[in-house]
Design a protein around this motif. Structure first.
Motif, PDB file in Angstrom:
ATOM      1  N   ILE A  59       0.841  -1.212   0.000  1.00 27.86           N
ATOM      2  CA  ILE A  59       0.000   0.000   0.000  1.00 27.86           C
ATOM      3  C   ILE A  59       0.867   1.250   0.000  1.00 27.86           C
ATOM      4  O   ILE A  59       0.504   2.283  -0.534  1.00 27.86           O
ATOM      5  CB  ILE A  59      -0.969  -0.021   1.209  1.00 27.86           C
ATOM      6  CG1 ILE A  59      -1.922   1.182   1.126  1.00 27.86           C
ATOM      7  CG2 ILE A  59      -0.233  -0.041   2.540  1.00 27.86           C
ATOM      8  CD1 ILE A  59      -3.079   1.109   2.098  1.00 27.86           C
ATOM      9  N   ARG A  60       2.073   1.115   0.588  1.00 26.77           N
ATOM     10  CA  ARG A  60       2.980   2.247   0.686  1.00 26.77           C
ATOM     11  C   ARG A  60       3.391   2.771  -0.704  1.00 26.77           C
ATOM     12  O   ARG A  60       3.744   3.925  -0.871  1.00 26.77           O
ATOM     13  CB  ARG A  60       4.239   1.823   1.456  1.00 26.77           C
ATOM     14  CG  ARG A  60       4.564   2.683   2.643  1.00 26.77           C
ATOM     15  CD  ARG A  60       5.316   1.943   3.728  1.00 26.77           C
ATOM     16  NE  ARG A  60       6.460   1.177   3.276  1.00 26.77           N
ATOM     17  CZ  ARG A  60       7.672   1.681   3.088  1.00 26.77           C
ATOM     18  NH1 ARG A  60       7.886   2.969   3.293  1.00 26.77           N
ATOM     19  NH2 ARG A  60       8.659   0.926   2.715  1.00 26.77           N
ATOM     20  N   TYR A  61       3.388   1.880  -1.684  1.00 25.58           N
ATOM     21  CA  TYR A  61       3.923   2.258  -2.991  1.00 25.58           C
ATOM     22  C   TYR A  61       2.810   2.637  -3.971  1.00 25.58           C
ATOM     23  O   TYR A  61       3.045   2.826  -5.143  1.00 25.58           O
ATOM     24  CB  TYR A  61       4.749   1.103  -3.582  1.00 25.58           C
ATOM     25  CG  TYR A  61       5.535   0.362  -2.540  1.00 25.58           C
ATOM     26  CD1 TYR A  61       6.408   1.061  -1.694  1.00 25.58           C
ATOM     27  CD2 TYR A  61       5.402  -1.000  -2.370  1.00 25.58           C
ATOM     28  CE1 TYR A  61       7.113   0.397  -0.714  1.00 25.58           C
ATOM     29  CE2 TYR A  61       6.108  -1.667  -1.387  1.00 25.58           C
ATOM     30  CZ  TYR A  61       6.956  -0.963  -0.561  1.00 25.58           C
ATOM     31  OH  TYR A  61       7.649  -1.623   0.406  1.00 25.58           O
ATOM     32  N   MET A  62       1.551   2.759  -3.439  1.00 25.45           N
ATOM     33  CA  MET A  62       0.402   2.901  -4.338  1.00 25.45           C
ATOM     34  C   MET A  62       0.472   4.173  -5.174  1.00 25.45           C
ATOM     35  O   MET A  62       0.120   4.158  -6.346  1.00 25.45           O
ATOM     36  CB  MET A  62      -0.893   2.856  -3.542  1.00 25.45           C
ATOM     37  CG  MET A  62      -2.079   2.354  -4.330  1.00 25.45           C
ATOM     38  SD  MET A  62      -3.428   1.879  -3.242  1.00 25.45           S
ATOM     39  CE  MET A  62      -3.703   3.379  -2.345  1.00 25.45           C
ATOM     40  N   THR A  63       0.935   5.271  -4.567  1.00 25.56           N
ATOM     41  CA  THR A  63       0.988   6.512  -5.334  1.00 25.56           C
ATOM     42  C   THR A  63       2.192   6.555  -6.251  1.00 25.56           C
ATOM     43  O   THR A  63       2.097   6.967  -7.404  1.00 25.56           O
ATOM     44  CB  THR A  63       1.024   7.741  -4.408  1.00 25.56           C
ATOM     45  OG1 THR A  63       1.968   7.493  -3.371  1.00 25.56           O
ATOM     46  CG2 THR A  63      -0.330   8.034  -3.834  1.00 25.56           C
ATOM     47  N   SER A  64       3.349   6.088  -5.753  1.00 30.88           N
ATOM     48  CA  SER A  64       4.571   6.190  -6.545  1.00 30.88           C
ATOM     49  C   SER A  64       4.686   5.073  -7.573  1.00 30.88           C
ATOM     50  O   SER A  64       5.104   5.287  -8.702  1.00 30.88           O
ATOM     51  CB  SER A  64       5.794   6.186  -5.624  1.00 30.88           C
ATOM     52  OG  SER A  64       5.785   5.036  -4.798  1.00 30.88           O
ATOM     53  N   ASP A  65       4.362   3.853  -7.164  1.00 34.95           N
ATOM     54  CA  ASP A  65       4.547   2.690  -8.034  1.00 34.95           C
ATOM     55  C   ASP A  65       3.254   1.895  -8.081  1.00 34.95           C
ATOM     56  O   ASP A  65       3.183   0.781  -7.598  1.00 34.95           O
ATOM     57  CB  ASP A  65       5.648   1.767  -7.478  1.00 34.95           C
ATOM     58  CG  ASP A  65       7.030   2.355  -7.637  1.00 34.95           C
ATOM     59  OD1 ASP A  65       7.313   2.858  -8.728  1.00 34.95           O
ATOM     60  OD2 ASP A  65       7.803   2.275  -6.676  1.00 34.95           O
ATOM     61  N   ARG A  66       2.220   2.443  -8.665  1.00 37.07           N
ATOM     62  CA  ARG A  66       0.931   1.765  -8.688  1.00 37.07           C
ATOM     63  C   ARG A  66       1.051   0.376  -9.313  1.00 37.07           C
ATOM     64  O   ARG A  66       0.418  -0.575  -8.884  1.00 37.07           O
ATOM     65  CB  ARG A  66      -0.051   2.624  -9.483  1.00 37.07           C
ATOM     66  CG  ARG A  66      -1.503   2.255  -9.219  1.00 37.07           C
ATOM     67  CD  ARG A  66      -2.410   3.096 -10.115  1.00 37.07           C
ATOM     68  NE  ARG A  66      -3.772   2.610 -10.017  1.00 37.07           N
ATOM     69  CZ  ARG A  66      -4.668   3.090  -9.165  1.00 37.07           C
ATOM     70  NH1 ARG A  66      -4.337   4.071  -8.358  1.00 37.07           N
ATOM     71  NH2 ARG A  66      -5.885   2.597  -9.130  1.00 37.07           N
ATOM     72  N   ARG A  67       1.908   0.259 -10.328  1.00 37.67           N
ATOM     73  CA  ARG A  67       2.132  -1.003 -11.007  1.00 37.67           C
ATOM     74  C   ARG A  67       2.679  -2.051 -10.023  1.00 37.67           C
ATOM     75  O   ARG A  67       2.324  -3.216 -10.079  1.00 37.67           O
ATOM     76  CB  ARG A  67       3.160  -0.794 -12.136  1.00 37.67           C
ATOM     77  CG  ARG A  67       2.846  -1.494 -13.433  1.00 37.67           C
ATOM     78  CD  ARG A  67       3.697  -0.911 -14.566  1.00 37.67           C
ATOM     79  NE  ARG A  67       5.044  -0.551 -14.130  1.00 37.67           N
ATOM     80  CZ  ARG A  67       6.035  -1.438 -13.945  1.00 37.67           C
ATOM     81  NH1 ARG A  67       5.830  -2.710 -14.153  1.00 37.67           N
ATOM     82  NH2 ARG A  67       7.234  -1.033 -13.560  1.00 37.67           N
ATOM     83  N   VAL A  68       3.581  -1.590  -9.111  1.00 36.81           N
ATOM     84  CA  VAL A  68       4.157  -2.489  -8.112  1.00 36.81           C
ATOM     85  C   VAL A  68       3.050  -3.021  -7.210  1.00 36.81           C
ATOM     86  O   VAL A  68       2.958  -4.216  -6.928  1.00 36.81           O
ATOM     87  CB  VAL A  68       5.228  -1.758  -7.273  1.00 36.81           C
ATOM     88  CG1 VAL A  68       5.672  -2.617  -6.101  1.00 36.81           C
ATOM     89  CG2 VAL A  68       6.418  -1.396  -8.149  1.00 36.81           C
ATOM     90  N   THR A  69       2.159  -2.118  -6.785  1.00 37.44           N
ATOM     91  CA  THR A  69       1.067  -2.532  -5.913  1.00 37.44           C
ATOM     92  C   THR A  69       0.164  -3.535  -6.614  1.00 37.44           C
ATOM     93  O   THR A  69      -0.212  -4.562  -6.050  1.00 37.44           O
ATOM     94  CB  THR A  69       0.242  -1.300  -5.491  1.00 37.44           C
ATOM     95  OG1 THR A  69       1.123  -0.346  -4.918  1.00 37.44           O
ATOM     96  CG2 THR A  69      -0.826  -1.678  -4.483  1.00 37.44           C
TER      97      THR A  69
END
Lengths: 551, 437
Positions: A59-69
């Protein structure tokens, strides 16, 4: 294993027995390629074994790395499908806190934003079979988690999955071996052999037997994680990376049934969460420039974590911390960025331009996405080999023991063992718990409960020694948590060592050396946290193992 | 508080392990009225059956048993080389060490065999030969320095807790020093019984039952060969010495029988703990169960489990971390009177270093085999066993300390734990009762 594959030729040689290396080995072997996996220590000795033990969606990466999430959430769903026994739900609480009495408008806006943010994450939950978030009032919050400090204004929940990361690694390696791969632990890749700008073979050394060997390879994949930059330097290629050290603390018991998201003194997010039989506090994230073979947790790191957890759960200061453990993250290189803001994405490097055609390196990534990362890597390997292969099936073929989750109550009744022990057995072995208990049926002595802390049965130790690529006693730390719980191996390390020695044909001197090695690793982890009753435990451990054992 | 709950006495001993018991019995021996307070079994109740006083630090690993220094001489060598060790502090009185050991072992003679002045060499479950000045009576026949011929090292066919091959390896390693030739055997005992999955205490209870030890003796006799001189078994030969389990096995087998030392859980530890309780009661020491609360020292009333104790002298024998006499909750402190915990030797002994407050990792070394200052932490005392403050001043002329609460020794690595407990307990008990050593 010894010597049989010396000078053998493989389609692909994988360096590193972390989750990416083991996952790649499995994928390639299932596609029909011939595979050699080399790991200089045991499987999951690096970052994979020192992960937080979650296949969270990030969830931490949702804004920066949406693809990762998104890919992490999808792959977490696949992992739950192929290893259902090894995962468990961890409901997290994200409490709404203020530092002063009452809430200001700004706080309430922040909480609303959090709720919306978590609500967005809910869109990913179906991918991994998680439950949607719930907004809790202050009353509801204190009812389910009374240990929280007073003055909170409610919370929002967040559903994640816990996993035994070490066994996830192991199961991938076992599956690879089942599909024909040669898996060699405690075997270090020493150097690469080049012919005309191409890497064609790997020279290796077996740390247990001391023997050397060479394996020819169509493609070599460097998945050595935190060791990559060093391995690259000594073998003429570059692996840019921002290694980050992460430390966790374990408590002697489950502090509660909910994970709690806290804010550390520097504003970073961290957590206190129940995990298997213990609770875990994590994690730090600091640039690491040292030797990945020479790590220790510092007093600062321990205090940072305790302090952060105590900001929401004050009683954590009285809790017994049993050990600190650590690993090196292999985050992608970027200059001028805070550790937390580094991308958790991954990258595949092709070293052809450095005179090393046929050599790939894997950098970055997340435990939860290991399977997708392995698939992507295997696709590249297949393309380089130009061979016709079977399609990837790692998302649907269960890992060993993952085909069914037997009922612990039923196993306990049928085999005459305590139900809590049966539950641990099913958690670790899934359907293969039945095979483990067959050992006990054939030899009732094997129903001896060796460790009451971790619920380890003598039969489990024997079965693991036979079937789970055990070469050193300390491998059992990662197979069944031997000597990892509050007991530190006080009364179980010796009898477990005796059983492993019997299975593997060790003489008394080897047994004593292995026992000393197991206990030394435990001492390193306990040293930074010796306080309260843990210090009394250490005094007992020392009296028994050093005083009486002469180890 | 009604007056009937107040006890006035000459000596209050805090702690009921080896040090506290020795102090209480020594004070009682001098005619003092003694109250002993203890909260729970500590490290003595978890001990494995050995009374370790001093190993010879000057000998080479290949020095034969017979050529090694006696126990007191070995203690002198420790005193000469370890500046912070209690033996060093008491070096002018080390000629009395043996009086203390004889007194304490004599008091506990129901369980302990009389010491000879030289170390016995006893096998442990880890395949190690451990040197001890004295041991349980049930263990004396397994002394590697005494057994001639073949030593039969037994495990149990039905129980995976002990590996006779591993145990015997400890004897193999010291055979050249004058030890016997070991032979590992599995005795057909505890097979398929309910007890086969038991803990050591369960097995000890099974062997205490009428006929069980005799049956074990017959099983052992069948396993014997010509030249077998003695047999050792895991330390589960009965909890209560009055059940005479080793003797009954030996009578049937026709060979001396002994226990090896125990790790945890420890049957010998429980046996010893019970023997101490019985001895204290027989000697007329009043034992109170509980913790000392609101105690401030001699001549001031101390609350213990609803009673009020007023004593002329105090002996702190509260143990270290296992006993609870020293604790660390963020900082090291002595738990009964809040006395300062100081390092007795090494760089941390410098008063400018705040030893008690340093983080744990800085008080330990990475190699677990190295001496660990944190695990040797305790009170610093003078040569009269008075606890000292950071400036080296005596805190109170009638407070004495004994046993593991005194710092400067790490029983796990220097093998002096019981010896320090007996010596300091004996000296402190006598001083507290007003008798010079």
């Amino acid at each position: 294993m010894a010597g049989a594959d010396r000078d053998h030729a493989y389609d692909v040689v994988v360096l590193g027995g972390g989750v990416n290396g083991a996952g790649l080995a499995r994928d390639c072997a299932m596609r029909g390629l011939s595979v050699l996996l080399l790991e200089k220590q045991d499987l999951a000795c690096g970052a994979s074994g020192a992960s937080s033990g979650m296949i969270h969606g990030g969830i931490r990466y949702m804004t920066s790395d949406r693809r990762v999430t998104e890919s992490a959430s999808r792959d977490a769903g696949y992992i739950r499908r192929i290893a259902p026994h090894l995962t468990f739900r961890i409901p997290f609480l994200l409490p709404f806190a203020t530092h002063e009495e009452g809430s200001r408008l700004l706080d309430r806006v922040a909480w609303y934003a959090t709720e919306v943010y978590v609500g967005t994450y809910d869109l990913f939950q179906p991918l991994k079979g998680g439950k949607p978030s719930v907004r809790l009032s202050a009353d509801e919050l204190y009812r389910i988690e009374p240990s929280l400090r007073p003055g909170l204004h409610g919370a929002v929940t967040l559903d994640e999955w816990g996993i035994d990361g070490q066994r996830l690694c192991l199961l991938n390696a076992l599956s690879a071996a089942h599909h024909g791969a040669d898996v060699r632990t405690w075997t270090e890749a020493e150097s690469l052999v080049r012919e005309g700008g191409r890497v064609v073979a790997v020279r290796f050394r077996d740390a247990v037997t001391g023997e050397h060997g060479e394996a020819r390879a169509g493609v070599v994949v460097n998945a050595t994680g935190g060791w990559s930059p060093r391995f690259g330097r000594s073998n003429g290629f570059q692996v840019p990376m921002r290694p980050g050290k992460g430390v966790h603390l374990s408590l002697d018991r489950r502090h509660g049934n909910y994970g709690i998201i806290c804010t550390a003194v520097d504003g970073r997010q961290m957590f206190l969460m129940p995990h298997e039989m213990e609770s875990i506090i994590g994690t730090t994230d600091d640039d690491f420039f040292g030797d990945p073979d020479d790590l220790d947790a510092t007093a600062d790191e321990v205090e940072y974590l305790v302090d952060g957890a105590a900001s929401l759960v004050p009683s954590i200061r009285q809790a017994r911390i049993t050990r600190a453990w650590w690993g090196v993250r292999t985050t992608l290189f970027e200059y001028g960025v805070e550790e937390d803001d580094l991308s958790r994405d991954h990258r595949i490097l092709d070293h052809a331009a450095e005179g090393s055609a046929g050599l790939l390196s894997f950098v970055g990534g997340k435990l939860a996405s290991y399977r997708a990362q392995s698939e992507e890597l295997a696709d590249r390997v297949v393309a380089m080999l130009g061979k016709g292969v079977l399609p990837c099936r790692t998302h649907e073929v269960p890992l060993p023991g993952g085909d069914e989750v037997p009922s612990p109550a039923e196993l306990a009744a049928r085999h005459g063992i305590p139900e809590p022990v049966a539950a641990r057995l099913v958690f670790r072995h899934g359907s293969r718990a039945r095979e483990v208990l067959r050992v006990a049926d054939d030899d009732p002595r094997m129903k001896l409960v060796l460790c009451r802390d971790e619920g380890i049965l003598a039969a489990e130790v024997a079965w693991i020694a036979r079937h789970e690529k055990v070469r050193r006693l300390q491998d059992l730390r990662r197979r069944c948590r031997l000597a990892l719980g509050g007991c530190g191996g006080l009364d179980c390390a010796r009898p477990a060592a005796q059983i492993v020695a019997r299975e593997l044909g060790w003489d008394a001197d080897r047994l004593r050396a292995e026992l000393a090695d197991l206990l030394e690793v435990g001492w390193r982890e306990r040293r930074p946290v010796l306080d309260g009753w843990q210090l009394a435990e250490e005094e007992l451990l020392r009296a028994v193992h050093r005083g009486l054992g002469g180890l | 508080m009604p007056p009937s709950t107040r006890i006035e006495c000459d000596v209050l001993v805090v702690g009921g392990g080896m040090a506290g018991a020795t102090a209480a019995l020594a004070a009682r021996d001098g005619g003092a009225r003694v109250v002993l307070v203890r909260k729970a079994p500590g490290s003595t109740g978890l001990s494995g059956g050995a009374v370790s006083v001093a190993q010879d630090p000057g000998c080479m690993p290949d020095t034969p048993f017979a050529a090694r220094a006696g126990v007191v001489e070995s203690a002198r060598r420790i005193a000469a080389t370890r500046p912070g060790h209690p033996y060093r502090l008491l070096r002018d009185r080390l000629d009395r060490l043996w009086n203390a050991v004889e007194f304490a072992t004599g008091q506990m003679s129901e369980v302990l065999a009389p010491p000879s002045g030289r170390n016995r060499w006893l096998l442990t479950p880890f395949g190690h030969a451990h040197a001890a000045a004295a041991c349980h009576r049930s263990m004396a026949a397994g002394d590697l320095a005494e057994v001639r011929g073949t030593l039969v090292v037994c495990g149990f066919e039905g129980h995976l807790g002990w590996d006779p091959g591993l145990i015997a390896s400890g004897a193999v390693r010291v055979r050249a020093l004058g030890g016997p030739t070991p032979r590992a055997v599995l005795l057909d005992l505890f097979r398929w019984e309910e007890g086969a999955l038991g803990r050591p205490f369960d097995l000890a209870r099974l062997l205490e039952a009428p006929g069980a030890a005799e049956e074990a003796g017959r099983v052992l006799r069948r396993a014997l060969q010509r030249g077998d001189a003695a047999a050792v078994l895991p330390a589960v030969l009965g909890i209560d010495p009055a059940t005479r389990v080793p003797e009954r096995i030996a009578a049937e087998a026709g060979i001396p029988v002994a226990e090896i030392l125990s790790d945890l859980p420890s049957v010998p530890g429980l046996r010893f703990h019970r023997a101490i309780e019985a001895r204290l009661a027989a000697a007329g020491v009043e034992v109170l169960q509980g913790e000392v609360r609101s105690g401030a020292g001699p001549d001031l009333p101390a609350a213990v489990g609803g009673r009020e104790v007023l004593a002329r002298s105090w002996v702190l024998a509260s143990g270290r971390f296992v006993g609870g006499g020293i604790e660390r909750r963020g900082e090291l402190r002595e738990s009964v009177l809040g006395l300062p915990v100081l390092a007795s030797e090494g760089p941390f002994a410098d008063p400018s270093v705040r030893f008690a407050a340093r983080p744990p990792a800085s008080l330990t070394l990475r190699d677990s085999r190295a001496p660990q200052p944190l695990l040797a932490a305790g009170l610093r005392v003078d040569d009269e066993l008075h606890p000292l403050d950071a400036e080296g001043r005596v805190l109170h002329p009638r407070i004495f300390a004994a046993g593991a609460v005194v710092g400067g020794h790490d029983p796990s690595s220097d093998g002096t734990g019981m010896g320090v407990a007996m010596f300091t307990g004996w000296l402190a008990g006598r001083s507290a009762a007003g008798r010079g050593a």
